[in-house]
Motif scaffolding. Structure first.
Motif: not given
Length: 160
Positions: A140-160
């Motif tokens: 469903p992330y693809a459907a979310y992206q298709a509905r919006v003009t913004r680029e959906i942000r993707v973050f990587r989180i790693v343990r500090r």
């Protein structure tokens, strides 16, 4: 408890709809917070469908702690988790993503354990690879992206 494949496909179809995008932001996080609290931080309601965690960020403007239940995509190499700023396919970026841009040091609660993390906004090929990984887990992330003009942000989180 994991959801069966047929139920999972049905939930994915429903979650791709505009009605879901309007209602879910008001219902899903509240239910997740309640289940997280009642389980002593060990689980979230949405964890039956997706790997889930609670992200605690520092408010970009307020400086106050902000707790947000989120789906997370564990990376196969064990380096960390991917967080997808889909906001259920709504036009604006989610508040937690603004918070991470302003204050990349955060904390996650995962299966009853809290630990500090650092977030990095992914761009270019690194983002594209992470996006493919996220789509494999939750189409469903693809459907979310298709509905919006913004680029959906993707973050990587790693343990500090």
């Amino acid at each position: 408890m994991r959801i069966q494949d047929g139920t999972r496909r049905t939930v994915q179809k429903v979650s791709s709809t505009r009605v879901f995008a309007r209602l879910a932001p008001h219902v899903v996080p509240a239910l997740d917070r309640a289940v997280h609290r009642l389980s002593g931080g060990r689980t979230l309601l949405s964890a039956g469908m997706l790997p889930a965690l609670v992200l605690t960020t520092t408010g970009a403007r307020s400086g106050l702690p902000r707790r947000t239940p989120l789906a997370g995509v564990p990376e196969a190499d064990g380096r960390g988790w991917l967080l997808i700023g889909s906001n259920f396919g709504r036009p604006a970026h989610p508040a937690w993503s603004h918070n991470l841009l302003a204050h990349p040091d955060a904390e996650i609660s995962l299966r009853g354990e809290d630990f500090p993390v650092r977030a990095v906004l992914l761009t270019g090929e690194e983002r594209a690879a992470a996006w493919r990984t996220a789509l494999a887990l939750w189409p469903p992330y693809a459907a979310y992206q298709a509905r919006v003009t913004r680029e959906i942000r993707v973050f990587r989180i790693v343990r500090r």
